[in-house]
Design a protein around this motif. Structure first.
Motif, short mmCIF file in Angstrom:
data_model
loop_
_atom_site.label_atom_id
_atom_site.label_comp_id
_atom_site.label_asym_id
_atom_site.label_seq_id
_atom_site.Cartn_x
_atom_site.Cartn_y
_atom_site.Cartn_z
N ALA A 14 23.49 41.05 -3.31
CA ALA A 14 22.42 41.96 -3.73
C ALA A 14 21.75 42.62 -2.52
N VAL A 15 21.53 41.84 -1.47
CA VAL A 15 20.91 42.39 -0.26
C VAL A 15 21.86 43.40 0.40
N LEU A 16 23.15 43.10 0.42
CA LEU A 16 24.12 44.05 0.97
C LEU A 16 24.15 45.34 0.16
N ALA A 17 24.06 45.22 -1.16
CA ALA A 17 24.05 46.42 -2.00
C ALA A 17 22.81 47.28 -1.71
N LEU A 18 21.68 46.63 -1.54
CA LEU A 18 20.46 47.37 -1.20
C LEU A 18 20.57 48.03 0.17
N SER A 19 21.15 47.33 1.12
CA SER A 19 21.29 47.91 2.45
C SER A 19 22.29 49.07 2.46
N VAL A 20 23.30 49.02 1.60
CA VAL A 20 24.22 50.16 1.48
C VAL A 20 23.47 51.38 0.94
N LEU A 21 22.60 51.16 -0.02
CA LEU A 21 21.82 52.28 -0.57
C LEU A 21 20.91 52.88 0.50
N LEU A 22 20.28 52.04 1.29
CA LEU A 22 19.41 52.56 2.36
C LEU A 22 20.23 53.30 3.42
N SER A 23 21.40 52.80 3.72
CA SER A 23 22.27 53.48 4.70
C SER A 23 22.79 54.79 4.13
N ASP A 35 23.60 60.47 13.98
CA ASP A 35 22.91 59.57 13.04
C ASP A 35 23.76 59.35 11.79
N ARG A 36 24.37 60.39 11.32
CA ARG A 36 25.22 60.29 10.13
C ARG A 36 26.48 59.48 10.41
N ALA A 37 27.04 59.64 11.61
CA ALA A 37 28.23 58.88 11.98
C ALA A 37 27.91 57.38 12.05
N VAL A 38 26.77 57.04 12.62
CA VAL A 38 26.37 55.64 12.70
C VAL A 38 26.10 55.09 11.30
N ALA A 39 25.49 55.88 10.44
CA ALA A 39 25.23 55.43 9.07
C ALA A 39 26.55 55.19 8.32
N LEU A 40 27.52 56.06 8.53
CA LEU A 40 28.82 55.87 7.88
C LEU A 40 29.51 54.61 8.38
N ASP A 41 29.43 54.35 9.67
CA ASP A 41 30.00 53.13 10.22
C ASP A 41 29.27 51.91 9.68
N LEU A 42 27.98 51.99 9.55
CA LEU A 42 27.19 50.89 9.02
C LEU A 42 27.56 50.60 7.57
N ILE A 43 27.77 51.63 6.79
CA ILE A 43 28.17 51.45 5.39
C ILE A 43 29.52 50.75 5.32
N ALA A 44 30.46 51.15 6.16
CA ALA A 44 31.77 50.50 6.18
C ALA A 44 31.64 49.03 6.56
N LEU A 45 30.77 48.73 7.50
CA LEU A 45 30.55 47.35 7.91
C LEU A 45 29.90 46.53 6.79
N GLN A 46 28.96 47.13 6.10
CA GLN A 46 28.31 46.43 4.99
C GLN A 46 29.29 46.19 3.84
N LEU A 47 30.15 47.16 3.57
CA LEU A 47 31.15 46.97 2.53
C LEU A 47 32.16 45.89 2.92
N THR A 48 32.49 45.83 4.20
CA THR A 48 33.37 44.76 4.68
C THR A 48 32.72 43.40 4.44
N GLY A 49 31.46 43.30 4.77
CA GLY A 49 30.74 42.04 4.52
C GLY A 49 30.67 41.70 3.05
N ALA A 50 30.47 42.70 2.21
CA ALA A 50 30.41 42.45 0.77
C ALA A 50 31.77 41.98 0.24
N ILE A 51 32.85 42.54 0.75
CA ILE A 51 34.18 42.11 0.33
C ILE A 51 34.41 40.66 0.73
N VAL A 52 34.00 40.30 1.94
CA VAL A 52 34.17 38.92 2.40
C VAL A 52 33.35 37.95 1.55
#
Length: 93
Positions: A14-23, A35-52
């Protein structure tokens, strides 16, 4: 798996889902392209964490491979974006 550990994993999802929305907000409203490139990389990292976390929750080790591939591709994409952003700045110096 114990009940408290499963509850903890669900909270982490749930926290990862919220952080994806903020990103995603930063991706859409970012004042500059880096800024947008870093946000896109952050979203990919958060989705990786959510998959794990989901792989641990559902006892599906195959999903770890998908998370690893996503992490590798997103890091290569970040490197490509960084090279593109800084390629035009070298001629100005």
């Amino acid at each position: 798996m114990s009940g408290w550990f499963e509850a903890l994993l669900r909270i982490v999802l749930a926290v990862l889902a919220l952080s994806v929305l903020l990103s995603l907000y930063r991706l859409l409203r970012g004042p500059s392209l880096p800024d947008r490139a870093v946000a896109l990389d952050l979203i990919a990292l958060q989705l990786t964490g959510a998959i794990v976390v989901y792989a641990v929750l559902t006892h599906e080790p195959v999903l770890m491979d998908a998370a690893l591939v996503l992490a590798i591709i997103s890091s290569l994409g970040t490197i490509a974006i960084a090279r593109y952003l800084f390629s035009g700045k070298e001629g100005e110096q």
